[in-house]
Design a protein around this motif. Structure first.
Motif, PDB file in Angstrom:
ATOM      1  N   SER A 189      15.253  -6.246   1.135  1.00 52.51           N
ATOM      2  CA  SER A 189      14.427  -7.442   1.325  1.00 52.51           C
ATOM      3  C   SER A 189      13.725  -7.452   2.689  1.00 52.51           C
ATOM      4  O   SER A 189      14.087  -6.728   3.610  1.00 52.51           O
ATOM      5  CB  SER A 189      15.316  -8.683   1.230  1.00 52.51           C
ATOM      6  OG  SER A 189      16.211  -8.707   2.332  1.00 52.51           O
ATOM      7  N   LYS A 190      12.733  -8.323   2.785  1.00 48.06           N
ATOM      8  CA  LYS A 190      12.021  -8.523   4.048  1.00 48.06           C
ATOM      9  C   LYS A 190      12.969  -9.028   5.125  1.00 48.06           C
ATOM     10  O   LYS A 190      12.841  -8.693   6.286  1.00 48.06           O
ATOM     11  CB  LYS A 190      10.896  -9.556   3.850  1.00 48.06           C
ATOM     12  CG  LYS A 190       9.723  -9.047   3.048  1.00 48.06           C
ATOM     13  CD  LYS A 190       8.460  -9.844   3.417  1.00 48.06           C
ATOM     14  CE  LYS A 190       7.232  -9.333   2.692  1.00 48.06           C
ATOM     15  NZ  LYS A 190       7.007 -10.021   1.387  1.00 48.06           N
ATOM     16  N   GLN A 191      13.903  -9.856   4.726  1.00 45.43           N
ATOM     17  CA  GLN A 191      14.870 -10.404   5.690  1.00 45.43           C
ATOM     18  C   GLN A 191      15.708  -9.286   6.315  1.00 45.43           C
ATOM     19  O   GLN A 191      15.905  -9.250   7.529  1.00 45.43           O
ATOM     20  CB  GLN A 191      15.786 -11.424   4.977  1.00 45.43           C
ATOM     21  CG  GLN A 191      16.750 -12.146   5.915  1.00 45.43           C
ATOM     22  CD  GLN A 191      16.016 -13.061   6.906  1.00 45.43           C
ATOM     23  OE1 GLN A 191      15.105 -13.795   6.535  1.00 45.43           O
ATOM     24  NE2 GLN A 191      16.393 -12.984   8.179  1.00 45.43           N
ATOM     25  N   VAL A 236      14.046   0.596   4.222  1.00 47.23           N
ATOM     26  CA  VAL A 236      13.805  -0.599   3.414  1.00 47.23           C
ATOM     27  C   VAL A 236      13.077  -0.243   2.124  1.00 47.23           C
ATOM     28  O   VAL A 236      13.422  -0.727   1.047  1.00 47.23           O
ATOM     29  CB  VAL A 236      13.026  -1.650   4.239  1.00 47.23           C
ATOM     30  CG1 VAL A 236      12.566  -2.812   3.372  1.00 47.23           C
ATOM     31  CG2 VAL A 236      13.890  -2.151   5.393  1.00 47.23           C
ATOM     32  N   LYS A 237      12.090   0.629   2.229  1.00 52.18           N
ATOM     33  CA  LYS A 237      11.330   1.034   1.047  1.00 52.18           C
ATOM     34  C   LYS A 237      12.197   1.791   0.050  1.00 52.18           C
ATOM     35  O   LYS A 237      12.268   1.455  -1.125  1.00 52.18           O
ATOM     36  CB  LYS A 237      10.168   1.934   1.468  1.00 52.18           C
ATOM     37  CG  LYS A 237       8.843   1.230   1.415  1.00 52.18           C
ATOM     38  CD  LYS A 237       7.682   2.218   1.207  1.00 52.18           C
ATOM     39  CE  LYS A 237       6.381   1.489   1.454  1.00 52.18           C
ATOM     40  NZ  LYS A 237       5.739   1.863   2.717  1.00 52.18           N
ATOM     41  N   LYS A 279      14.870  -6.219   6.611  1.00 55.73           N
ATOM     42  CA  LYS A 279      13.970  -5.455   7.475  1.00 55.73           C
ATOM     43  C   LYS A 279      13.811  -6.139   8.831  1.00 55.73           C
ATOM     44  O   LYS A 279      13.956  -5.515   9.882  1.00 55.73           O
ATOM     45  CB  LYS A 279      12.622  -5.324   6.768  1.00 55.73           C
ATOM     46  CG  LYS A 279      11.581  -4.561   7.530  1.00 55.73           C
ATOM     47  CD  LYS A 279      10.411  -4.267   6.613  1.00 55.73           C
ATOM     48  CE  LYS A 279       9.146  -4.044   7.392  1.00 55.73           C
ATOM     49  NZ  LYS A 279       8.024  -3.802   6.471  1.00 55.73           N
ATOM     50  N   LYS A 280      13.563  -7.414   8.792  1.00 53.79           N
ATOM     51  CA  LYS A 280      13.352  -8.193  10.010  1.00 53.79           C
ATOM     52  C   LYS A 280      14.600  -8.144  10.901  1.00 53.79           C
ATOM     53  O   LYS A 280      14.525  -7.898  12.104  1.00 53.79           O
ATOM     54  CB  LYS A 280      13.038  -9.636   9.603  1.00 53.79           C
ATOM     55  CG  LYS A 280      12.373 -10.454  10.651  1.00 53.79           C
ATOM     56  CD  LYS A 280      11.955 -11.823  10.076  1.00 53.79           C
ATOM     57  CE  LYS A 280      12.226 -12.899  11.107  1.00 53.79           C
ATOM     58  NZ  LYS A 280      12.840 -14.093  10.585  1.00 53.79           N
ATOM     59  N   GLU A 298      11.380   1.092   8.194  1.00 53.50           N
ATOM     60  CA  GLU A 298      10.517   0.863   7.022  1.00 53.50           C
ATOM     61  C   GLU A 298      10.893   1.795   5.867  1.00 53.50           C
ATOM     62  O   GLU A 298      10.876   1.399   4.705  1.00 53.50           O
ATOM     63  CB  GLU A 298       9.043   1.119   7.355  1.00 53.50           C
ATOM     64  CG  GLU A 298       8.370   0.044   8.156  1.00 53.50           C
ATOM     65  CD  GLU A 298       8.377   0.373   9.647  1.00 53.50           C
ATOM     66  OE1 GLU A 298       9.261   1.162  10.089  1.00 53.50           O
ATOM     67  OE2 GLU A 298       7.511  -0.156  10.364  1.00 53.50           O
TER      68      GLU A 298
END
Ligand code: ATP
Ligand code: MG
Length: 394
Positions: free
Chosen positions: A273-275, A267-268, A277-278, A264
């Motif tokens: 992107s959320k992708q 990513v921050k 991160k996932k 996290e």
């Protein structure tokens, strides 16, 4: 010129037929001279965006104020940019003003490196006022004009110099290098999104190993999110001898090298992107499974095709084990199911088998357990066997 330029040449010709000057420019020209595979083809023209819009059917206005549009032509996309020079960069993101000009030489003068400041006309003739071809032959990255000034105007060029050295295996010319090393801290003025794009390309470069000494020397890490507080982490990255093709892989490695930094946070701080991160969470999960249990059915079941290469590379970097893609593919091919929706029973069916139990998160837990049991072959994928299994499931 080869077929790869066919559509680009058509666009240039159409611009010329409408009374404008136009050239292929930038990376495509450089890579063509180098005999490297070419990526996107950029076109530069004296036509202003509204002219371009009137000539072509499909024009996407991506940066009209900077003179840039995308022309869709026979299914291909081309960035078409008006000849321009740039004003000051007071926000270090975009020039305050761009001025459209009508000489190609002026446009070439605002470009970052001599190797990127070569224009090519439709006959393959080259316009090269800054001797970029010579620098390509000598494998040198040299700023157009004074390095200090060009790096100050847009510090992204500092990162781009490192990126091209990793992509192309070129050296940075002496004066350019002196200025790069002296002014590396200017990159802290850049928006992280722009930094991330260049860092991704830098670590993805096939000559990353060759670029490493300069990268280490530059102390760029002191101005990069997370690395600035974790010098050991940067050292880990600097031992890499193989390219890291994606930012997903980059941050996954970052987290696995130092688990005190959560995904996290990566990513921050890098505004990803959320992708990403996932995918990064998934890769960590699968890596941990691999470390504990080696390759197994449940692992390969959860590994999507587009992450296979990343997974293999991460295992190779961290555990020095070489997994073959084919091995994974073959294991995947023998699985009883490929995805959850192939289960012979779904959540509704399971709820139905437990009429006394209220709806709740247990259904998901149950399906996950079932899925795992079916994938590993412990339960057969048919209604009867599943019914039996659900009965004894708590
Ligand atoms: P790639 O193969 O990665 O696409 P490229 O050289 O085409 O490499 P782009 O980022 O696509 O790089 O930019 C296209 C061209 O625009 C460059 O070749 C260069 O001439 C010019 N350019 C891009 N960014 C800058 C910059 N920050 N300052 C000056 N010129 C730039
Ligand atoms: Mg390009």
């Amino acid at each position: 010129l080869e077929n790869e330029f066919e559509n680009a040449i058509q666009i240039v010709k159409l611009l010329q037929q409408n009374g404008h000057k136009a050239y292929v420019v930038g990376g495509a020209v450089r890579d063509q001279i180098l005999g490297r595979e070419i990526g996107d083809i950029d076109i530069t023209t004296s036509a202003i965006p509204t002219d371009v819009q009137s000539i072509f059917d499909k024009v996407i206005p991506v940066g009209i104020e900077h003179g840039t549009v995308i022309v869709r032509y026979h299914g291909e996309s081309f960035e078409v940019t008006t000849f321009r020079i740039e004003g000051d960069y007071s926000d270090f993101r975009h020039p305050d003003k761009v001025h459209f000009v009508d000489r190609i030489e002026e446009d070439l003068s605002r470009r970052d490196f001599t190797i990127n400041a070569i224009a090519m006309n439709v006959d393959g003739k080259i316009i090269d006022p800054f001797f970029g071809v010579k620098d390509i032959n000598n494998r040198l990255i040299r700023t157009v004009g004074k390095a200090e000034q060009r790096f100050y105007e847009d510090p992204l060029r500092i990162l781009r110099a490192l990126r091209f050295s990793s992509q192309l295996g070129f050296s940075v010319e002496k004066n350019t290098k002196i200025s790069l090393l002296a002014n590396i801290e200017w990159i802290k003025k850049l928006a992280i999104e722009r930094v991330a794009v260049e860092i991704e390309k830098l670590f993805a470069g096939t000559n990353i190993k060759k670029a490493m000494p300069l990268l280490l020397d530059s102390r760029i890490d002191k101005f990069l999110p997370i690395f600035k507080d974790k010098s050991d982490l940067w050292k880990c990255f600097c031992t890499l001898s193989t390219p890291v093709p994606t930012l997903t892989e980059f941050i996954t490695l970052g987290h696995l090298y130092d688990r005190s930094v959560p995904i996290e946070t990566w990513v921050k701080q890098w505004k990803l992107s959320k992708q990403i991160k996932k995918d990064s969470f998934k890769l960590v999960e699968l890596f941990d499974d691999f470390e504990a249990n080696h390759l197994n059915k449940w692992l390969v079941y959860r590994l999507p095709t587009y992450l296979i290469q990343s997974f293999i590379h991460i295992v190779s970097v961290l555990l020095n084990e070489q997994i073959k893609e084919e091995t994974i593919r073959e294991m995947q091919g023998t699985l009883p199911i490929q995805e959850r929706k192939e289960l012979a029973m779904n959540g509704q069916d399971i709820l139905y088998l437990n009429p006394n139990k209220p709806k709740g998160p247990w259904i998901n837990d149950c399906i996950l357990q079932l899925e795992k049991n079916v994938v590993t072959g412990d339960v057969e994928n048919n209604k009867k066997d599943i019914r039996e299994w659900v009965k004894q499931w708590k």
